[in-house]
Design a protein around this motif. Structure first.
Motif, PDB file in Angstrom:
ATOM      1  N   GLY A  17       0.813  -1.213   0.000  1.00 42.91           N
ATOM      2  CA  GLY A  17       0.000   0.000   0.000  1.00 42.91           C
ATOM      3  C   GLY A  17       0.846   1.263   0.000  1.00 42.91           C
ATOM      4  N   ASP A  18       1.926   1.264   0.768  1.00 40.26           N
ATOM      5  CA  ASP A  18       2.799   2.439   0.822  1.00 40.26           C
ATOM      6  C   ASP A  18       3.508   2.661  -0.514  1.00 40.26           C
ATOM      7  N   LEU A  19       4.001   1.566  -1.108  1.00 40.24           N
ATOM      8  CA  LEU A  19       4.658   1.691  -2.406  1.00 40.24           C
ATOM      9  C   LEU A  19       3.674   2.163  -3.470  1.00 40.24           C
ATOM     10  N   PHE A  20       2.468   1.612  -3.426  1.00 39.43           N
ATOM     11  CA  PHE A  20       1.445   2.034  -4.386  1.00 39.43           C
ATOM     12  C   PHE A  20       1.129   3.514  -4.213  1.00 39.43           C
ATOM     13  N   THR A  21       1.097   3.984  -2.956  1.00 37.16           N
ATOM     14  CA  THR A  21       0.817   5.395  -2.703  1.00 37.16           C
ATOM     15  C   THR A  21       1.890   6.286  -3.324  1.00 37.16           C
ATOM     16  N   VAL A  22       3.149   5.880  -3.181  1.00 35.50           N
ATOM     17  CA  VAL A  22       4.245   6.664  -3.767  1.00 35.50           C
ATOM     18  C   VAL A  22       4.135   6.670  -5.290  1.00 35.50           C
ATOM     19  N   ILE A  23       3.936   5.478  -5.877  1.00 36.96           N
ATOM     20  CA  ILE A  23       3.845   5.379  -7.342  1.00 36.96           C
ATOM     21  C   ILE A  23       2.631   6.140  -7.858  1.00 36.96           C
ATOM     22  N   TRP A  24       1.504   5.986  -7.148  1.00 38.27           N
ATOM     23  CA  TRP A  24       0.267   6.679  -7.534  1.00 38.27           C
ATOM     24  C   TRP A  24       0.472   8.198  -7.505  1.00 38.27           C
ATOM     25  N   SER A  25       1.119   8.691  -6.456  1.00 37.09           N
ATOM     26  CA  SER A  25       1.333  10.134  -6.325  1.00 37.09           C
ATOM     27  C   SER A  25       2.253  10.656  -7.424  1.00 37.09           C
ATOM     28  N   ILE A  26       3.367   9.957  -7.644  1.00 35.84           N
ATOM     29  CA  ILE A  26       4.308  10.391  -8.683  1.00 35.84           C
ATOM     30  C   ILE A  26       3.654  10.326 -10.060  1.00 35.84           C
ATOM     31  N   GLY A  27       2.907   9.232 -10.304  1.00 38.49           N
ATOM     32  CA  GLY A  27       2.256   9.073 -11.603  1.00 38.49           C
ATOM     33  C   GLY A  27       1.295  10.198 -11.906  1.00 38.49           C
ATOM     34  N   TRP A  28       0.434  10.524 -10.943  1.00 38.28           N
ATOM     35  CA  TRP A  28      -0.531  11.586 -11.197  1.00 38.28           C
ATOM     36  C   TRP A  28       0.122  12.968 -11.195  1.00 38.28           C
ATOM     37  N   PHE A  29       1.241  13.123 -10.485  1.00 36.87           N
ATOM     38  CA  PHE A  29       1.988  14.380 -10.565  1.00 36.87           C
ATOM     39  C   PHE A  29       2.521  14.576 -11.981  1.00 36.87           C
ATOM     40  N   LEU A  30       3.028  13.505 -12.576  1.00 40.87           N
ATOM     41  CA  LEU A  30       3.534  13.583 -13.950  1.00 40.87           C
ATOM     42  C   LEU A  30       2.392  13.841 -14.930  1.00 40.87           C
ATOM     43  N   VAL A  31       1.247  13.176 -14.701  1.00 41.56           N
ATOM     44  CA  VAL A  31       0.097  13.409 -15.575  1.00 41.56           C
ATOM     45  C   VAL A  31      -0.351  14.861 -15.475  1.00 41.56           C
ATOM     46  N   GLY A  32      -0.373  15.391 -14.261  1.00 40.50           N
ATOM     47  CA  GLY A  32      -0.721  16.794 -14.081  1.00 40.50           C
ATOM     48  C   GLY A  32       0.229  17.714 -14.825  1.00 40.50           C
ATOM     49  N   GLY A  33       1.531  17.350 -14.826  1.00 39.52           N
ATOM     50  CA  GLY A  33       2.503  18.147 -15.572  1.00 39.52           C
ATOM     51  C   GLY A  33       2.254  18.092 -17.071  1.00 39.52           C
ATOM     52  N   VAL A  34       1.851  16.917 -17.558  1.00 40.91           N
ATOM     53  CA  VAL A  34       1.545  16.781 -18.984  1.00 40.91           C
ATOM     54  C   VAL A  34       0.337  17.642 -19.356  1.00 40.91           C
ATOM     55  N   VAL A  35      -0.696  17.604 -18.517  1.00 40.81           N
ATOM     56  CA  VAL A  35      -1.887  18.421 -18.773  1.00 40.81           C
ATOM     57  C   VAL A  35      -1.531  19.902 -18.759  1.00 40.81           C
ATOM     58  N   ASP A  36      -0.735  20.301 -17.775  1.00 43.65           N
ATOM     59  CA  ASP A  36      -0.286  21.696 -17.694  1.00 43.65           C
ATOM     60  C   ASP A  36       0.450  22.109 -18.971  1.00 43.65           C
ATOM     61  N   GLY A  37       1.387  21.261 -19.412  1.00 46.97           N
ATOM     62  CA  GLY A  37       2.153  21.596 -20.613  1.00 46.97           C
ATOM     63  C   GLY A  37       1.303  21.630 -21.863  1.00 46.97           C
ATOM     64  N   ALA A  38       0.326  20.695 -21.956  1.00 48.13           N
ATOM     65  CA  ALA A  38      -0.526  20.645 -23.142  1.00 48.13           C
ATOM     66  C   ALA A  38      -1.381  21.904 -23.264  1.00 48.13           C
ATOM     67  N   ILE A  39      -1.872  22.414 -22.136  1.00 45.50           N
ATOM     68  CA  ILE A  39      -2.692  23.624 -22.177  1.00 45.50           C
ATOM     69  C   ILE A  39      -1.836  24.852 -22.450  1.00 45.50           C
ATOM     70  N   ARG A  40      -0.621  24.875 -21.899  1.00 46.25           N
ATOM     71  CA  ARG A  40       0.254  26.023 -22.132  1.00 46.25           C
ATOM     72  C   ARG A  40       0.613  26.191 -23.608  1.00 46.25           C
ATOM     73  N   VAL A  41       0.622  25.078 -24.337  1.00 47.49           N
ATOM     74  CA  VAL A  41       0.914  25.155 -25.775  1.00 47.49           C
ATOM     75  C   VAL A  41      -0.115  26.028 -26.488  1.00 47.49           C
ATOM     76  N   LEU A  42      -1.357  26.034 -25.966  1.00 48.58           N
ATOM     77  CA  LEU A  42      -2.412  26.845 -26.586  1.00 48.58           C
ATOM     78  C   LEU A  42      -2.099  28.336 -26.525  1.00 48.58           C
TER      79      LEU A  42
END
Length: 212
Positions: A17-42
């Protein structure tokens, strides 16, 4: 403070559970960065307009200054350039405002993309971890205060599955009432093992029977 249970399936679930929490947090942080970058391109077209508009405005102002130096008619020649430069400046301000709006939206969407799944999982994971730490801490304090194996054996009788109790004794309740130290120690060890604790040495010793 105990963060993990003793060697058991519960320990592996906690680590997973702890490892999943770390991976889950990092994964969604990266996804959030991708969304941020995709919108900034506009904002790139508006940013390009602002950059070119600034260069054009500077050119018009320089041209107006040159025209203003013509004797007699300089002021009249300079006015069109000044008006055009003012219009370009307004266009540049509008483009910069658009860029700022898009970048703010990009930041907001990036944060929301990360925060929602992270907080949902945190609400599921964190209370269990806090509850375990508090329970393990309470068990530790009971041990330090002198609570013996009998107390934790009783707790095991109340909380352990019947199948687990059957592996310890055919009739663990009767053995507990009779003061069978071997059974009591196994029950207490089972309960304390959930919190990564061990029964005190003096309680773990088998009861000595007098021989006369």
């Amino acid at each position: 403070m105990r963060l993990y249970a003793g060697h058991s399936a519960k320990l592996y679930r906690q680590i997973t559970g702890d490892l999943f929490t770390v991976i889950w947090s990092i994964g969604w942080f990266l996804v959030g960065g991708v969304v941020d970058g995709a919108i900034r391109v506009l904002a790139d077209p508006a940013r390009s307009v602002a950059e070119h508009g600034s260069a054009m405005g500077e050119s018009l102002n320089r041209a107006g200054e040159q025209a203003g130096r013509v004797p007699g008619v300089g002021a009249e020649l300079q006015r069109p350039f000044t008006d055009a430069a003012g219009s370009v400046e307004e266009m540049v301000r509008a483009a910069n405002d658009q860029v700022a709006t898009i970048e703010t939206l990009a930041t907001l969407m990036g944060v929301v993309t990360f925060a929602i799944p992270f907080l949902v999982w945190l609400l599921l994971w964190l209370p269990r971890r806090i509850r375990f730490v508090r329970t393990a801490g309470a068990a530790r304090r009971l041990l330090d205060s002198g609570a013996g194996a009998d107390l934790f054996a009783l707790r095991a009788l109340a909380s352990e599955p019947v199948s687990a109790l059957a592996r310890i004794s055919d009739d663990p309740v009767a053995d507990w009432r009779a003061g069978d130290r071997a059974v009591i120690n196994k029950l207490a060890a089972t309960e304390l093992g959930r919190y990564g604790l061990k029964i005190p040495v003096e309680d773990a010793r088998p009861e000595r029977r007098s021989t006369t």
